[in-house]
Design an enzyme around this catalytic site. Structure first.
Site, PDB file in Angstrom:
ATOM      1  N   CYS A  71       0.814  -1.270   0.045  1.00 35.25           N
ATOM      2  CA  CYS A  71      -0.050  -0.034   0.046  1.00 35.25           C
ATOM      3  C   CYS A  71       1.031   1.306   0.063  1.00 35.25           C
ATOM      4  O   CYS A  71       1.860   1.255   0.815  1.00 35.25           O
ATOM      5  CB  CYS A  71      -0.748  -0.037   1.067  1.00 35.25           C
ATOM      6  SG  CYS A  71      -2.030   1.403   1.276  1.00 35.25           S
ATOM      7  N   PRO A  72       0.691   2.239  -0.757  1.00 42.04           N
ATOM      8  CA  PRO A  72      -0.466   2.453  -1.631  1.00 42.04           C
ATOM      9  C   PRO A  72      -0.318   1.940  -3.188  1.00 42.04           C
ATOM     10  O   PRO A  72      -1.096   2.211  -4.042  1.00 42.04           O
ATOM     11  CB  PRO A  72      -0.707   3.796  -1.829  1.00 42.04           C
ATOM     12  CG  PRO A  72       0.650   4.583  -1.553  1.00 42.04           C
ATOM     13  CD  PRO A  72       1.494   3.345  -0.712  1.00 42.04           C
TER      14      PRO A  72
END
Length: 85
Positions: free
Chosen positions: A21-22
């Protein structure tokens, strides 16, 4: 990665295994912007946050989250590009 959208009978598959993430969401957002309405994007992810982030991305961008299924060491998430308003 193909430069054109897939035909309606196939899906664009992205191998995002190992990305945290992201990055999976950012890559998904970039590819969704390139697709034609009705095209399917399949994302192969290992990041557990993708289970939250990808459905939220679809909702926030007006695209369709079609669910997920387990793969061998990854989860495949299906997003469909929504029709133009």
């Amino acid at each position: 990665m193909p430069a054109t959208s897939p035909s309606s009978a196939e899906a664009l598959r992205l191998d995002l295994r190992g990305l945290k993430c992201p990055l999976p969401v950012l890559r998904a957002q970039k590819e969704l912007a390139r697709l034609r309405p009705g095209d399917l994007l399949v994302l192969e992810c290992t990041d557990p946050m993708a289970a939250i982030d990808l459905p939220n991305l679809a909702r926030e961008t007006g695209n369709l989250y079609e669910g997920c299924s387990p793969g061998e060491g990854f989860t495949a998430y299906r997003l469909r590009k929504a029709s133009a308003p």
